[in-house]
Each structure stands twice: as C-alpha cells, then as structure tokens.
Enzyme design. Structure first.
Site, PDB file in Angstrom:
ATOM      1  N   LYS A 217      29.248  31.601 -24.520  1.00 15.55           N
ATOM      2  CA  LYS A 217      27.981  32.048 -25.318  1.00 15.55           C
ATOM      3  C   LYS A 217      28.482  32.195 -26.933  1.00 15.55           C
ATOM      4  CE  LYS A 217      25.578  31.872 -21.747  1.00 15.55           C
ATOM      5  NZ  LYS A 217      26.584  32.029 -20.684  1.00 15.55           N
TER       6      LYS A 217
ATOM      7  N   TYR B 269      21.184  33.054  -7.656  1.00 13.10           N
ATOM      8  CA  TYR B 269      21.931  33.461  -8.768  1.00 13.10           C
ATOM      9  C   TYR B 269      22.680  34.802  -8.565  1.00 13.10           C
ATOM     10  CZ  TYR B 269      22.711  35.087 -13.543  1.00 13.10           C
ATOM     11  OH  TYR B 269      23.065  35.488 -14.715  1.00 13.10           O
TER      12      TYR B 269
ATOM     13  N   TYR C  83      29.299  32.373 -12.588  1.00  8.50           N
ATOM     14  CA  TYR C  83      29.209  30.835 -13.170  1.00  8.50           C
ATOM     15  C   TYR C  83      30.585  30.294 -12.779  1.00  8.50           C
ATOM     16  CZ  TYR C  83      25.302  33.180 -15.919  1.00  8.50           C
ATOM     17  OH  TYR C  83      24.145  33.805 -16.409  1.00  8.50           O
TER      18      TYR C  83
HETATM   19  C1  LIG Z   1      26.072  31.644 -19.396  1.00 11.21           C
HETATM   20  C2  LIG Z   1      27.258  31.273 -18.578  1.00 11.21           C
HETATM   21  C3  LIG Z   1      27.465  30.004 -18.312  1.00 11.21           C
HETATM   22  C4  LIG Z   1      26.611  28.915 -18.060  1.00 11.21           C
HETATM   23  O1  LIG Z   1      26.312  28.465 -19.564  1.00 11.21           O
HETATM   24  P1  LIG Z   1      24.919  27.782 -19.787  1.00 11.21           P
HETATM   25  O2  LIG Z   1      24.696  27.285 -21.140  1.00 11.21           O
HETATM   26  O3  LIG Z   1      23.872  28.939 -19.523  1.00 11.21           O
HETATM   27  O4  LIG Z   1      24.260  26.927 -18.895  1.00 11.21           O
HETATM   28  C5  LIG Z   1      29.052  29.586 -17.642  1.00 11.21           C
HETATM   29  N1  LIG Z   1      29.849  30.826 -17.520  1.00 11.21           N
HETATM   30  C6  LIG Z   1      29.634  31.731 -17.985  1.00 11.21           C
HETATM   31  C7  LIG Z   1      30.628  32.565 -17.602  1.00 11.21           C
HETATM   32  C8  LIG Z   1      28.555  32.132 -18.460  1.00 11.21           C
HETATM   33  O5  LIG Z   1      28.413  33.380 -19.110  1.00 11.21           O
END
Ligand SMILES: *Cc1c(COP(=O)(O)O)cnc(C)c1O
Length: 338
Positions: A54, A269, A295
């Site tokens: 992010k 999720y 993720y």
């Molecule tokens: C948000 C996030 C993702 C995914 O990224 P997006 O751009 O939202 O698809 C992957 N890994 C982590 C650790 C995240 O926080």
C-alpha cells in the site's frame, strides 16, 4: 519508458526494493520446483509503518491529497486492513489527520483479531477509528464523514478500499518499470510477475505499466483472495484501463489480457486455508521471510501449487511480489499454532 513525473508524489519507501532469489526455498523443494527459479520482490520490508504494497499507492495518493490542500485523509477497510494501517502511518508522516472506517467483514470476535495486529497499530499511529458491522457500506460512511468535515472547513481526501483508485494504481505502474530496470541489471528475464489480488490495484497497476511500456500485460499474474474470480477479473480490467487513461497511454487491455486465478482463495476473504498455512511456514522456515495469512500466503500457495504441477515452464524465472501484511500474522495466532 514510463514517465510519471507530472504526478505529485510523497516519498514513503526506499526504491528500488530489492529482488532476491529464493535459494533456501529452492534447496528445500529441489526437483518439486520443476526447474523454475523463484525470486522475491521485497515490497514487504521497505519504508514506514512495517511496510507493504500500500505504500507505493500511498506515495501517489498522498501526493494528490497534499497538492489539493487536504489536511485530513479518510479511508476504509476490514478490521485488520493493511491499507488502513499504512494510511494511518503515512498520514502521520505527512502531518495529516486520518480517519478509518473499518468493517467487521471477517467473522471473528476474538481479541487477537479485534485488538492485535493492524488494529493495534492504527491506534498507535494516531488514527481516529470508526468500527462498522460487516455488511455496512463503509465508503458511504466515509463520504458522509468527509462531507461533515468539509462543512466544518477542513480539506478532506477520501481513498477507496485498498487505495486502488487510478491514482493509487500509478504506484504499481511505476513498479513495473522498476522491475524491468532491475531485470536488465540482473540479466534475468522474468517469465511471470506474480502477486496477490485483493482490491485489484496491484495487479491492475502492474498490467497498466506493462501495457504503457509496450510489454505484454499478461506478464503480471494474480491469485485472487477477496472477490471471486469473475469479479476480480472485471476489477483488474476496469482499473488497469482507468490507469492507462490517467497516464495518457493509448494502450487498453481486453479481458484476455487479465492473467488471474481464483482457485486459491478458499472459503472466503480472511479465512485460513491449508495451502496458506503451508506457504507461510515454508517461507518462514526456508527463507526467514514472512508471508501474511490473508493475501500473500494464499497467493504464494497458489504459485507453489502451480509450480509443482508443472504449469510454469522449466528454466523460467518467476518473480513473486512480497506485498507485506506482516502485522496480520499476530491476528492469526490460533490458526498458526500447531
Ligand atoms: C492489499 C494487499 C494485497 C493486495 O493488493 P491489492 O492492490 O488490494 O489487490 C496483497 N498483499 C497484502 C499484504 C495486502 O495488504
């Protein structure tokens, strides 16, 4: 190449992030890798607030917010959102107030989930947190709060879920160019750049960056962990094309350009899978590196599954984008306990 210099940007991480071969994992898995060489792009370790993908989006989002004279940023996410935590950290760094609207969208009430990990850090970074039920429209709440604050004379900028607006996606378009420059320096041609897909901005940004540079957008591949496959695919397509329009590039993607797999999301999720637990442990025990439970753990389990199944060509180099999310591990203490 790709010129994004006209977009205001607030530096939040040291670039380029390293690319490292996953040699320890390669030694442990041996022939099971079918001759594939795995590399990691370390977006998990650079910059403030414990790092993560992010931050690349927030460089452009906060750049835009400051250029518009904002004094406050507002965003949304799940209770353990990495995006919310890093928005709070980046706002603190930029001297802006931060308000977070967090939904209880993952069915967990235990204190590890509700009070540890990212949620603990949100408070530490000084954000004002509003918690909402799982089915609440958090963006509508955020917009209503922004309207109130503006009425009181404040300058407010609202970031969407995951920071995945076209402006946020610029962060990963820039990352695609960064990867090509490192690939040339290392003399390693990556056959695939693999990432997790939540709000689709990381995949969309990479694909847009590739297309804008005249490269094949299918080089970027994601494993979806939030939306089911058809919706995740539609989101990547829409966000990549909106990003290309913002960049001013002529290229556009079609559905066939979206390289995405939804088979490793599991029941939903934020809900652990056996593959995620194996991937997190394997990376920790062979590399000393940390995947996250929501993720990158699921995405890496998808990558491992497909490499073992011979779905990546022997001799190819595959780059996995380590996207961070480390604080989430502390919210999943029970799932990770053996
Ligand atoms: C948000 C996030 C993702 C995914 O990224 P997006 O751009 O939202 O698809 C992957 N890994 C982590 C650790 C995240 O926080």
């Amino acid at each position: 190449m790709l010129d994004l210099a006209r977009f205001p940007r607030l530096p939040l991480l040291t670039l380029p992030t390293p690319i490292e071969p996953l040699d320890g994992l390669g030694r442990a898995l041996g022939d099971a890798l079918n001759g594939v060489r795995l590399y990691a792009k370390r977006d998990d370790v650079a910059g403030i607030g414990l790092g993560g993908n992010k931050l690349r989006k927030l460089e452009f989002l906060l750049g835009a917010a400051r250029a518009e004279g904002a004094d406050t940023v507002v965003t949304v996410g799940a209770l353990q959102s990495n995006h919310a935590r890093l928005t709070a950290a980046a706002a603190a760094r930029a001297g802006l107030a931060c308000e977070l609207f967090l939904t209880r969208s993952v069915p967990r009430q235990d204190p590890d989930y509700t009070g540890s990990g990212n949620r603990l850090l949100d408070d530490l970074f000084g954000a004002t947190v509003h918690e909402l039920p799982g089915d609440a429209d958090s963006l509508a709440h955020a917009e209503a709060r922004a309207a109130d604050l503006r009425g009181a004379g404040r300058g407010v900028y609202v970031f969407p879920s995951g920071g995945s607006s076209p402006t946020g996606c610029l962060g990963y378009a820039a990352c695609a160019a960064e990867i090509f420059s490192q690939s040339a320096d290392m003399d390693v041609a990556f056959a695939q750049i693999v990432t997790a897909n939540g709000s689709a901005g990381t995949h969309a940004g990479l694909a847009a960056g590739l297309a804008a540079m005249g490269r094949d957008p299918r080089l970027a591949k994601s494993y979806a962990v939030l939306a089911e496959e058809p919706r995740a695919r539609a989101e990547v397509l829409e966000k990549a094309n909106a990003t290309l329009a913002l960049i001013g590039a002529e290229a556009r993607l079609t559905e066939a350009d979206v390289n995405l797999d939804g088979a490793h999301r599991g029941p939903g999720y934020g809900i652990p899978t056996a593959g995620m637990l194996e991937a997190v442990r394997l990376m920790a025990r062979t590399e000393g590196k940390l995947l996250d439970p929501v993720y990158s753990g699921k995405a890496f389990s998808g990558l491992l599954h497909d490499v073992r199944a011979g779905r990546y060509p022997a001799g190819s180099a595959v780059l996995f984008v380590m996207t961070g999310g480390t604080p989430g591990l502390f919210a999943y203490k029970e799932a990770l306990a053996e």
